[in-house]
Design a protein around this motif. Structure first.
Motif, PDB file in Angstrom:
ATOM      1  N   VAL A  82       8.916   4.246   4.247  1.00  0.00           N
ATOM      2  CA  VAL A  82       8.542   3.532   5.477  1.00  0.00           C
ATOM      3  C   VAL A  82       9.788   3.315   6.326  1.00  0.00           C
ATOM      4  O   VAL A  82      10.832   2.924   5.798  1.00  0.00           O
ATOM      5  CB  VAL A  82       7.921   2.152   5.127  1.00  0.00           C
ATOM      6  N   VAL A  83       9.664   3.556   7.632  1.00  0.00           N
ATOM      7  CA  VAL A  83      10.776   3.222   8.523  1.00  0.00           C
ATOM      8  C   VAL A  83      10.333   2.076   9.441  1.00  0.00           C
ATOM      9  O   VAL A  83       9.394   2.216  10.217  1.00  0.00           O
ATOM     10  CB  VAL A  83      11.274   4.448   9.330  1.00  0.00           C
ATOM     11  N   PRO A  84      10.974   0.911   9.307  1.00  0.00           N
ATOM     12  CA  PRO A  84      10.641  -0.200  10.221  1.00  0.00           C
ATOM     13  C   PRO A  84      11.096   0.149  11.636  1.00  0.00           C
ATOM     14  O   PRO A  84      12.136   0.785  11.817  1.00  0.00           O
ATOM     15  CB  PRO A  84      11.457  -1.384   9.672  1.00  0.00           C
ATOM     16  N   VAL A  99      11.828 -12.517   5.757  1.00  0.00           N
ATOM     17  CA  VAL A  99      11.946 -11.076   5.538  1.00  0.00           C
ATOM     18  C   VAL A  99      10.916 -10.649   4.505  1.00  0.00           C
ATOM     19  O   VAL A  99      10.718 -11.333   3.495  1.00  0.00           O
ATOM     20  CB  VAL A  99      13.358 -10.713   5.015  1.00  0.00           C
ATOM     21  N   VAL A 100      10.256  -9.536   4.768  1.00  0.00           N
ATOM     22  CA  VAL A 100       9.397  -8.947   3.744  1.00  0.00           C
ATOM     23  C   VAL A 100      10.207  -7.865   3.045  1.00  0.00           C
ATOM     24  O   VAL A 100      10.689  -6.921   3.689  1.00  0.00           O
ATOM     25  CB  VAL A 100       8.114  -8.361   4.353  1.00  0.00           C
ATOM     26  N   LEU A 101      10.392  -8.028   1.748  1.00  0.00           N
ATOM     27  CA  LEU A 101      11.181  -7.067   0.984  1.00  0.00           C
ATOM     28  C   LEU A 101      10.382  -5.781   0.770  1.00  0.00           C
ATOM     29  O   LEU A 101       9.170  -5.729   1.034  1.00  0.00           O
ATOM     30  CB  LEU A 101      11.615  -7.686  -0.345  1.00  0.00           C
ATOM     31  N   GLY A 102      11.063  -4.782   0.282  1.00  0.00           N
ATOM     32  CA  GLY A 102      10.455  -3.451   0.204  1.00  0.00           C
ATOM     33  C   GLY A 102       9.178  -3.395  -0.600  1.00  0.00           C
ATOM     34  O   GLY A 102       8.310  -2.550  -0.342  1.00  0.00           O
ATOM     35  N   ASP A 103       9.035  -4.276  -1.581  1.00  0.00           N
ATOM     36  CA  ASP A 103       7.828  -4.236  -2.415  1.00  0.00           C
ATOM     37  C   ASP A 103       6.790  -5.262  -1.976  1.00  0.00           C
ATOM     38  O   ASP A 103       5.818  -5.504  -2.687  1.00  0.00           O
ATOM     39  CB  ASP A 103       8.210  -4.471  -3.884  1.00  0.00           C
ATOM     40  N   GLY A 104       7.020  -5.890  -0.829  1.00  0.00           N
ATOM     41  CA  GLY A 104       6.004  -6.804  -0.301  1.00  0.00           C
ATOM     42  C   GLY A 104       6.274  -8.265  -0.571  1.00  0.00           C
ATOM     43  O   GLY A 104       5.557  -9.133  -0.073  1.00  0.00           O
ATOM     44  N   ARG A 105       7.291  -8.573  -1.382  1.00  0.00           N
ATOM     45  CA  ARG A 105       7.621  -9.992  -1.575  1.00  0.00           C
ATOM     46  C   ARG A 105       8.148 -10.565  -0.258  1.00  0.00           C
ATOM     47  O   ARG A 105       8.853  -9.866   0.478  1.00  0.00           O
ATOM     48  CB  ARG A 105       8.696 -10.152  -2.653  1.00  0.00           C
ATOM     49  N   VAL A 106       7.801 -11.827  -0.014  1.00  0.00           N
ATOM     50  CA  VAL A 106       8.263 -12.468   1.228  1.00  0.00           C
ATOM     51  C   VAL A 106       9.410 -13.422   0.901  1.00  0.00           C
ATOM     52  O   VAL A 106       9.253 -14.338   0.082  1.00  0.00           O
ATOM     53  CB  VAL A 106       7.116 -13.242   1.911  1.00  0.00           C
ATOM     54  N   LEU A 107      10.555 -13.183   1.510  1.00  0.00           N
ATOM     55  CA  LEU A 107      11.714 -14.048   1.338  1.00  0.00           C
ATOM     56  C   LEU A 107      11.800 -14.958   2.555  1.00  0.00           C
ATOM     57  O   LEU A 107      12.057 -14.493   3.664  1.00  0.00           O
ATOM     58  CB  LEU A 107      12.981 -13.201   1.206  1.00  0.00           C
ATOM     59  N   VAL A 121       0.853  -1.206   0.000  1.00  0.00           N
ATOM     60  CA  VAL A 121       0.000   0.000   0.000  1.00  0.00           C
ATOM     61  C   VAL A 121       0.879   1.243   0.000  1.00  0.00           C
ATOM     62  O   VAL A 121       0.664   2.194  -0.779  1.00  0.00           O
ATOM     63  CB  VAL A 121      -0.948  -0.005   1.219  1.00  0.00           C
ATOM     64  N   CYS A 122       1.883   1.259   0.857  1.00  0.00           N
ATOM     65  CA  CYS A 122       2.777   2.425   0.919  1.00  0.00           C
ATOM     66  C   CYS A 122       3.492   2.613  -0.413  1.00  0.00           C
ATOM     67  O   CYS A 122       3.692   3.747  -0.872  1.00  0.00           O
ATOM     68  CB  CYS A 122       3.786   2.270   2.052  1.00  0.00           C
ATOM     69  N   GLY A 123       3.881   1.488  -1.012  1.00  0.00           N
ATOM     70  CA  GLY A 123       4.547   1.572  -2.307  1.00  0.00           C
ATOM     71  C   GLY A 123       3.647   2.195  -3.363  1.00  0.00           C
ATOM     72  O   GLY A 123       4.094   3.036  -4.151  1.00  0.00           O
ATOM     73  N   ARG A 124       2.379   1.788  -3.368  1.00  0.00           N
ATOM     74  CA  ARG A 124       1.445   2.343  -4.359  1.00  0.00           C
ATOM     75  C   ARG A 124       1.288   3.843  -4.186  1.00  0.00           C
ATOM     76  O   ARG A 124       1.087   4.583  -5.141  1.00  0.00           O
ATOM     77  CB  ARG A 124       0.068   1.673  -4.216  1.00  0.00           C
ATOM     78  N   ASP A 140      12.653   1.762  -3.469  1.00  0.00           N
ATOM     79  CA  ASP A 140      13.443   2.603  -2.563  1.00  0.00           C
ATOM     80  C   ASP A 140      12.550   3.215  -1.481  1.00  0.00           C
ATOM     81  O   ASP A 140      12.456   4.418  -1.323  1.00  0.00           O
ATOM     82  CB  ASP A 140      14.147   3.704  -3.367  1.00  0.00           C
ATOM     83  N   ARG A 141      11.883   2.341  -0.738  1.00  0.00           N
ATOM     84  CA  ARG A 141      10.892   2.800   0.237  1.00  0.00           C
ATOM     85  C   ARG A 141      11.372   2.692   1.683  1.00  0.00           C
ATOM     86  O   ARG A 141      10.773   3.301   2.570  1.00  0.00           O
ATOM     87  CB  ARG A 141       9.621   1.935   0.126  1.00  0.00           C
ATOM     88  N   LEU A 142      12.395   1.884   1.938  1.00  0.00           N
ATOM     89  CA  LEU A 142      12.648   1.485   3.331  1.00  0.00           C
ATOM     90  C   LEU A 142      13.756   2.297   4.007  1.00  0.00           C
ATOM     91  O   LEU A 142      14.832   2.507   3.448  1.00  0.00           O
ATOM     92  CB  LEU A 142      13.032   0.003   3.394  1.00  0.00           C
ATOM     93  N   GLY A 143      13.470   2.716   5.229  1.00  0.00           N
ATOM     94  CA  GLY A 143      14.493   3.242   6.118  1.00  0.00           C
ATOM     95  C   GLY A 143      14.814   4.716   5.939  1.00  0.00           C
ATOM     96  O   GLY A 143      14.376   5.376   4.991  1.00  0.00           O
ATOM     97  N   THR A 144      15.598   5.206   6.881  1.00  0.00           N
ATOM     98  CA  THR A 144      16.045   6.602   6.838  1.00  0.00           C
ATOM     99  C   THR A 144      17.549   6.668   6.563  1.00  0.00           C
ATOM    100  O   THR A 144      18.139   7.733   6.607  1.00  0.00           O
ATOM    101  CB  THR A 144      15.756   7.301   8.180  1.00  0.00           C
TER     102      THR A 144
END
Lengths: 470, 249
Positions: free
Chosen positions: A66-68, A168-176, A58-61, A460-464
């Motif tokens: 997003v900061v975990p 791990v959930v990757l930045g675009d929502g894929r689950v590794l 959702v955030c990606g769309r 490029d959504r994750l972290g600061t």
């Protein structure tokens, strides 16, 4: 509140418990335990891996960063949003189940939001613990992202050494899914290592498989007064040579650090009539019961023998009183903060060079900043030193920011380029030390991080934090 | 000056106490014992008096099981000259009975001053100092927060309700020690090694009759569970109401 399509979509996906929007509700997620303060557009609190994935999608769309966030206890400001008010905080606090304990395998699978204390309480039922031992109470996922160390690293290693598998959930929502429970598994790339110590910029740790350690049945503790840093290293060498199997902590406290403790903690008594240059907290731990191994007697005997050969390098030795000795160690940080202004460093250098490095910092201060005191303490067994500079602002005569701007780069430069050291021994990378990451990280490593980021977090959504040098 | 310090081992203050099957005593298996905190002040004061006079002796004594040796050894390591274990397997909870055993032994040795803690932190009876002084015919000053020795006489300061009382006291005396009297020293390794060569005497305790019996022992009722009145700012009125209900506001 004005209509906000992002929040509407998040509410639709996660429900009201999963999305916090009011300033009051957001407040505790916007300020770190010690460092970091920002503003969030909202806080999402997914309760499952699928919900983490949905939240990131959702955030990606909506093109939102997003900061975990774990328990917000980090020391480099990596878990709080920036000041823009545009970021979403993704808190793992509802993802907090201990999924299973494999007693015979001595492993545990936990959600990323499980607290360290919660994990150890559960493991104790089976006579185990997760031995990455910290003063704070972080979440396991954040411990992975930071690769925390702690006071027993000497014996048990850091998180990396005790991690078997990850989800791990990757930045675009894929689950590794890397649900490895094996201690031996040489089958190519150990992909989980990408997410250890990389501050959550490649993905959100939603589950971890950890190896547990048997709880020690006994500990023996001593406090050793050493004349100088060389005596500390001689003591370390002797203890590792003779008691290496059971040596579980080797914590060094300088005279100035301890003086602050006794100035501000009236319930603690001074262990020595005169504080030595360094007092070393030595701890042995064993799973053998006391009737099989008299650990305290062993410690007394070996320290007694060392005392006889060390001449005046070792001034005094106290044995027992573990609670009191550890209380001294754990009260240093807060006591130093009561002394005035403080600039904290989390540095490591090759441990054989710690005395020389510390002397060089002392000399630097004496020459240019005589009103600034070096109050160092740390895990010398691991080469780590919390090299804290303390001063009274009226004595220095310049604003705090000016002292930091003048001293921080010089100390880091001395550590990194003068002593082959690290500017962040165990606290990780965050906005607090981003500029030093940029300065000291090899360009090829940054480029590699950029390539990994393109794969793991293509939007490029994750972290600061930027590990790619961009 | 020959000083006797009465000490007691007590369960560590962070021990989770369990009641034994008889319903009248505590389960000691797995309990870590330590030297009663108030007795540490007594021992430290004894050592300081001896150091001040550069003469005399400090003897530590306890009434209890053989396991009390650990606390007696600790006292020797800190600087006491001799340790005496008046051994018994009985659970010693009655101050009168403990005082009878201690008095019987103290009467057999040179003693000008008895120091002890104001009370044991496990049983909180606060009976021993006065009872012991009465049996020995010694003066008694209790709960002393400051003690000075000059010209063979003690000046003791005691905090009483709303004031500080200063008393003069000659030996022989029993003085019970309060927190703040001094900062007890740690035993160092040299002291621990030296302690192994110091006299340690064990003899059966001469116990008098008990003056009281514990007939039942129970744990405090568990605390009521916490109550979540709501989340966020909207819950503040409910929180205030709940605090008023419990008279916290």
């Amino acid at each position: 509140m004005a209509a906000d399509a992002l929040i509407d979509d998040l509410l639709a996906a996660l429900g009201e418990r999963g999305v916090l929007t009011s300033p009051t509700d957001r407040a505790r997620f916007e300020t770190g335990w010690r460092y970091g303060k920002g503003a969030a557009r909202c806080v999402v609190r997914p309760a499952s891996t699928a919900e983490v994935a949905t939240a990131l999608q959702v955030c990606g769309r909506h093109g939102v960063r997003v900061v975990p966030q774990g328990a917000n206890t980090g020391l480099v400001a990596a878990s709080t949003p920036d000041a823009s008010g545009a970021m979403v905080v993704l808190s793992l606090e509802r993802l907090n189940q201990i999924v299973d304990v494999d007693v015979r395998g001595r492993t545990v699978r936990v959600d990323g939001g499980v607290l360290l204390s919660q994990l150890n309480e559960r493991l104790a039922q089976n006579g185990f613990w997760f031995p990455v031992d910290l003063g704070a109470d972080p979440q396991i996922g954040a411990m992975v992202a930071t690769n925390t160390g702690g006071t027993r690293l000497l014996k048990y290693g850091d998180v990396r050494h005790n991690l078997l598998g990850l989800e791990v959930v990757l930045g675009d929502g894929r689950v590794l899914a890397l649900p490895n429970r094996l201690r031996k598994n040489n089958t190519g790339l150990d992909a989980k290592q990408l997410f250890v110590g990389t501050t959550g910029v490649f993905g959100v740790v939603t589950q971890a498989v950890l190896q547990c350690a048997p709880l020690p049945k006994q500990r023996a503790t001593a406090l050793v007064a050493c004349r100088d840093g060389d005596a500390v290293l001689a003591l370390l060498g002797a203890l590792e040579g003779e008691l290496g199997d059971v040596l579980s902590a080797f914590e060094v406290m300088s005279d100035k650090a301890l003086a602050a403790v006794f100035a501000h903690q009236s319930n603690l008594r001074k262990p020595f009539a005169e504080l030595p240059r360094y007092a070393v907290l030595v701890e042995l731990a064993s799973t053998l019961p006391a009737d099989a191994l008299a650990l305290e007697a062993v410690l007394e005997a070996r320290l007694g023998a060392f005392l006889e050969t060390a001449g005046d390098a070792v001034l005094d030795v106290l044995v027992g009183k573990a609670d009191e000795f550890w209380a001294m160690r754990h009260h240093i940080s807060e006591s130093l903060r009561s002394e005035g202004r403080m600039l904290a460093f989390d540095i490591s250098v090759p441990r054989s060079l710690l005395p020389r490095f510390t002397d060089d910092v002392e000399a630097l201060l004496a020459a240019d900043w005589p009103a600034v005191r070096l109050c160092d303490y740390g895990h010398w067994g691991d080469g780590g030193t919390h090299l804290n500079l303390v001063w009274r602002e009226d004595a220095v005569g310049v604003p705090y920011a000016d002292v930091v701007a003048a001293l921080q780069p010089r100390v880091y430069e001395l550590a990194v380029n003068g002593y082959d050291g690290s500017y962040s021994a165990e606290h990780g990378v965050g906005p607090h030390n981003q500029r030093y990451y940029d300065a000291y990280t090899d360009p090829l490593v940054k480029r590699l991080c950029g390539l990994l980021g393109d794969f793991c977090d293509p939007g490029d959504r994750l972290g600061t934090v930027r590990l790619d040098g961009a | 000056m020959d000083i006797v310090v009465c000490i007691k081992r007590v369960p560590a203050t962070d021990t989770a106490i369990k009641i034994a099957a008889d319903g009248k005593s505590i389960e000691t298996a797995g309990v870590t014992f330590e030297l009663n905190a108030y007795d540490e002040f007594a021992l430290e004061q004894a050592l300081r008096i001896k150091e001040q006079l550069n003469a005399g002796s400090v003897t530590v004594v306890t009434v209890g099981p053989k396991d009390c040796k650990k606390q007696l050894d600790d006292a020797l390591a800190r600087g006491a000259d001799k340790a005496v274990l008046l051994s018994t397997t009985d659970w010693m909870y009655d101050g009168m009975q403990v005082a009878s055993a201690l008095a019987a032994w103290i009467k057999t040795v040179p003693c000008h001053l008895v120091l002890c803690g104001r009370q044991a932190v496990d049983s909180d009876n606060n009976q021993l100092p006065a009872n012991l002084a009465g049996r020995l015919g010694f003066a008694c000053v209790t709960e002393v927060g400051k003690l000075t020795l000059a010209d063979g006489a003690f000046t003791a300061e005691r905090d009483i309700e709303g004031a500080r009382e200063v008393v003069a006291c000659k030996t022989p005396a029993v003085i019970s020690c309060q927190k703040g009297l001094n900062e007890p020293r740690y035993a160092n390794l040299k002291g621990i090694m030296a302690a192994k060569k110091k006299p340690f005497v064990e003899q059966p305790a001469q116990l008098g009759a008990r003056g009281m019996e514990i007939v039942a022992l129970s744990l405090p009722a568990p605390r009521a569970a916490g109550k979540i009145v709501g989340n966020g700012a909207g819950a503040v009125p409910a929180l205030i109401a709940a605090l008023r209900e419990t008279k916290a506001l």
